[in-house]
Design a protein around this motif. Structure first.
Motif, PDB file in Angstrom:
ATOM      1  N   SER A   1      50.717   7.108   4.985  1.00 50.64           N
ATOM      2  CA  SER A   1      49.935   6.352   4.001  1.00 50.64           C
ATOM      3  C   SER A   1      50.297   4.874   4.014  1.00 50.64           C
ATOM      4  O   SER A   1      49.428   4.006   3.978  1.00 50.64           O
ATOM      5  N   VAL A   2      51.607   4.574   4.070  1.00 48.66           N
ATOM      6  CA  VAL A   2      52.031   3.170   4.052  1.00 48.66           C
ATOM      7  C   VAL A   2      51.637   2.467   5.348  1.00 48.66           C
ATOM      8  O   VAL A   2      51.141   1.326   5.324  1.00 48.66           O
ATOM      9  N   LEU A   3      51.837   3.127   6.491  1.00 48.49           N
ATOM     10  CA  LEU A   3      51.442   2.513   7.756  1.00 48.49           C
ATOM     11  C   LEU A   3      49.934   2.284   7.814  1.00 48.49           C
ATOM     12  O   LEU A   3      49.470   1.240   8.283  1.00 48.49           O
ATOM     13  N   PHE A   4      49.172   3.246   7.328  1.00 50.92           N
ATOM     14  CA  PHE A   4      47.720   3.090   7.283  1.00 50.92           C
ATOM     15  C   PHE A   4      47.338   1.924   6.376  1.00 50.92           C
ATOM     16  O   PHE A   4      46.497   1.088   6.734  1.00 50.92           O
ATOM     17  N   GLY A   5      47.960   1.866   5.193  1.00 51.56           N
ATOM     18  CA  GLY A   5      47.660   0.774   4.268  1.00 51.56           C
ATOM     19  C   GLY A   5      48.036  -0.588   4.827  1.00 51.56           C
ATOM     20  O   GLY A   5      47.285  -1.558   4.679  1.00 51.56           O
ATOM     21  N   LEU A   6      49.206  -0.675   5.479  1.00 51.20           N
ATOM     22  CA  LEU A   6      49.634  -1.943   6.061  1.00 51.20           C
ATOM     23  C   LEU A   6      48.688  -2.402   7.171  1.00 51.20           C
ATOM     24  O   LEU A   6      48.278  -3.575   7.225  1.00 51.20           O
ATOM     25  N   MET A   7      48.324  -1.483   8.076  1.00 52.59           N
ATOM     26  CA  MET A   7      47.450  -1.852   9.186  1.00 52.59           C
ATOM     27  C   MET A   7      46.067  -2.243   8.694  1.00 52.59           C
ATOM     28  O   MET A   7      45.494  -3.241   9.152  1.00 52.59           O
ATOM     29  N   LEU A   8      45.526  -1.485   7.757  1.00 48.55           N
ATOM     30  CA  LEU A   8      44.210  -1.825   7.220  1.00 48.55           C
ATOM     31  C   LEU A   8      44.252  -3.151   6.473  1.00 48.55           C
ATOM     32  O   LEU A   8      43.315  -3.959   6.578  1.00 48.55           O
TER      33      LEU A   8
ATOM     34  N   ALA B   1      43.805   0.391  -0.053  1.00 45.71           N
ATOM     35  CA  ALA B   1      43.761   1.114   1.223  1.00 45.71           C
ATOM     36  C   ALA B   1      44.464   2.461   1.103  1.00 45.71           C
ATOM     37  O   ALA B   1      43.968   3.486   1.604  1.00 45.71           O
ATOM     38  N   VAL B   2      45.623   2.489   0.445  1.00 44.06           N
ATOM     39  CA  VAL B   2      46.352   3.754   0.260  1.00 44.06           C
ATOM     40  C   VAL B   2      45.532   4.708  -0.596  1.00 44.06           C
ATOM     41  O   VAL B   2      45.434   5.916  -0.312  1.00 44.06           O
ATOM     42  N   THR B   3      44.911   4.181  -1.642  1.00 42.30           N
ATOM     43  CA  THR B   3      44.083   5.016  -2.515  1.00 42.30           C
ATOM     44  C   THR B   3      42.884   5.568  -1.761  1.00 42.30           C
ATOM     45  O   THR B   3      42.501   6.736  -1.953  1.00 42.30           O
ATOM     46  N   ALA B   4      42.279   4.749  -0.895  1.00 37.22           N
ATOM     47  CA  ALA B   4      41.112   5.200  -0.130  1.00 37.22           C
ATOM     48  C   ALA B   4      41.476   6.357   0.792  1.00 37.22           C
ATOM     49  O   ALA B   4      40.746   7.359   0.874  1.00 37.22           O
ATOM     50  N   LEU B   5      42.608   6.256   1.495  1.00 38.92           N
ATOM     51  CA  LEU B   5      43.033   7.339   2.386  1.00 38.92           C
ATOM     52  C   LEU B   5      43.340   8.599   1.587  1.00 38.92           C
ATOM     53  O   LEU B   5      42.957   9.709   1.992  1.00 38.92           O
ATOM     54  N   THR B   6      44.018   8.459   0.454  1.00 33.10           N
ATOM     55  CA  THR B   6      44.340   9.618  -0.382  1.00 33.10           C
ATOM     56  C   THR B   6      43.071  10.291  -0.888  1.00 33.10           C
ATOM     57  O   THR B   6      42.964  11.523  -0.898  1.00 33.10           O
ATOM     58  N   THR B   7      42.087   9.488  -1.288  1.00 34.69           N
ATOM     59  CA  THR B   7      40.827  10.035  -1.783  1.00 34.69           C
ATOM     60  C   THR B   7      40.085  10.793  -0.700  1.00 34.69           C
ATOM     61  O   THR B   7      39.575  11.896  -0.927  1.00 34.69           O
ATOM     62  N   LEU B   8      40.011  10.225   0.495  1.00 31.72           N
ATOM     63  CA  LEU B   8      39.318  10.887   1.597  1.00 31.72           C
ATOM     64  C   LEU B   8      40.005  12.202   1.968  1.00 31.72           C
ATOM     65  O   LEU B   8      39.338  13.201   2.248  1.00 31.72           O
ATOM     66  N   ASP B   9      41.332  12.208   1.974  1.00 32.05           N
ATOM     67  CA  ASP B   9      42.055  13.443   2.271  1.00 32.05           C
ATOM     68  C   ASP B   9      41.809  14.494   1.190  1.00 32.05           C
ATOM     69  O   ASP B   9      41.682  15.693   1.478  1.00 32.05           O
TER      70      ASP B   9
END
Length: 340
Positions: free
Chosen positions: A140-147, A269-277
């Motif tokens: 989640s953190v790596l995804f949020g940082l990259m996005l 970004a972290v919230t978006a990934l969590t929501t999609l999952d």
């Protein structure tokens, strides 16, 4: 360090809540970077027949340790554990489970409650919850940082072009952003998920198509304000190129405003990934996911530890990011005064 940078650092430290939150968040992220040596179903290092092996980093076949098959060694298998213990030793991680390891020795049906073996219990497939939290936090953190990095670069460039050149460039760009932002992002993800299998990079690319607009309006406003300043006009009169004026003279001022928004972009970004999952359109099934843990809690109301663990961990992570964002905002606010 310049006086301005020193002042910003002092303002950031003055916000004790944000300063402490930054160190807690960095400590958690640093720990998650070594997830393989903290939570794994393979030993970190082992000795067998006077030879040292590193199963966490290298794959060994079962025949290497006296087994019968060429497949990867299953170090939790009682037969293999007995052979290795007779001829050597194994140093295990703190948690003897990886994010996908299934505990077949549960005393109760999965999901099982917290025990000394599974500190936060297991999910409905018998996988260790704490191990999935550690791996899921890192993703989640790596995804949020990259996005955040990619979307900030695109958003700053788009806002700079809009604000500096103005006129038809600004007008056409604004109409494009209005149309693009009006597209139903979630529906597009659902449609595309039925065509291709979502993965980390696929989700990053899709969300990047929409997230770059978060900083555009802020940077555009700063460039619109600064392009008529005297020092910009003087630079033009001296023959300085437009690109150099934008990069060297206007962009640093615009970044001050943009920096205060960047941590909020990461939390989004972290919230978006969590929501999609959580909705089932995120990472592939079986991936360590915080949203999938929330879905586990929703689908297993009798296992209260799943819902509470997912909610408390995700809420705590977002609270830390928001506190850090507030400290950044104070640090870059020119009206903020240092308290004696």
């Amino acid at each position: 360090m310049t006086p301005l940078a020193r002042r910003r650092l002092q303002l950031f430290r003055a916000n004790r809540r944000g300063y402490v939150s930054l160190w807690i968040f960095l400590a958690l992220f640093f720990i998650s970077l070594f997830a393989e040596v903290i939570a794994n179903d393979k030993p970190i290092i082992m000795k067998y027949n006077d030879h040292y092996y590193f199963p966490v980093f290298t794959t060994y076949s079962e025949k290497t340790f006296g087994g019968d098959f060429d497949t990867e060694a299953a170090y939790r298998d009682p037969f293999l554990k007995e052979r290795i213990s007779k001829n050597g030793w194994m140093l295990w991680p703190l948690i003897h489970y990886s994010y996908s390891t299934i505990n077949y020795d549960l005393n109760v049906p999965a999901p099982s409650p917290p025990t000394s073996e599974n500190w936060l219990g297991t999910d409905d497939q018998g996988r260790d919850v704490l191990a999935r939290l550690i791996y899921g936090f890192r993703i989640s953190v790596l995804f949020g940082l990259m996005l955040t990095v990619f979307s900030s670069i695109i958003g700053v460039l788009a806002g700079a072009v809009q604000g500096y050149f103005g006129g038809w460039t600004d007008l056409l760009f604004q109409r494009f952003i209005e149309i693009w932002s009006g597209l139903p992002e979630l529906f597009l993800l659902i449609i595309l998920a039925s065509i291709v299998t979502p993965n980390f990079w696929w989700l990053l690319g899709i969300l990047l198509l929409f997230s770059w607009m978060n900083l555009t309006s802020v940077v555009r406003a700063e460039f619109l304000r600064a392009r008529n300043f005297d020092y910009v006009k003087a630079a033009r009169a001296l023959g300085v190129s437009e690109r150099r004026i934008m990069v060297r003279h206007v962009l640093p001022n615009a970044l001050v405003a943009a920096m205060t928004y960047i941590p909020f972009v990461m939390s989004g970004a972290v919230t978006a990934l969590t929501t999609l999952d959580f909705l089932g359109f995120g990472l592939p099934p079986g991936s360590p996911s915080l949203g999938e843990l929330l879905l586990q809690g929703k689908g297993n109301p009798q296992a209260a530890w799943l819902g509470f663990t997912g909610f408390i961990f995700i809420a705590g992570m977002l609270v830390l990011i928001i506190f850090i964002s507030e400290a950044f905002r104070d640090a870059f606010d020119p009206r903020k005064a240092l308290k004696a």
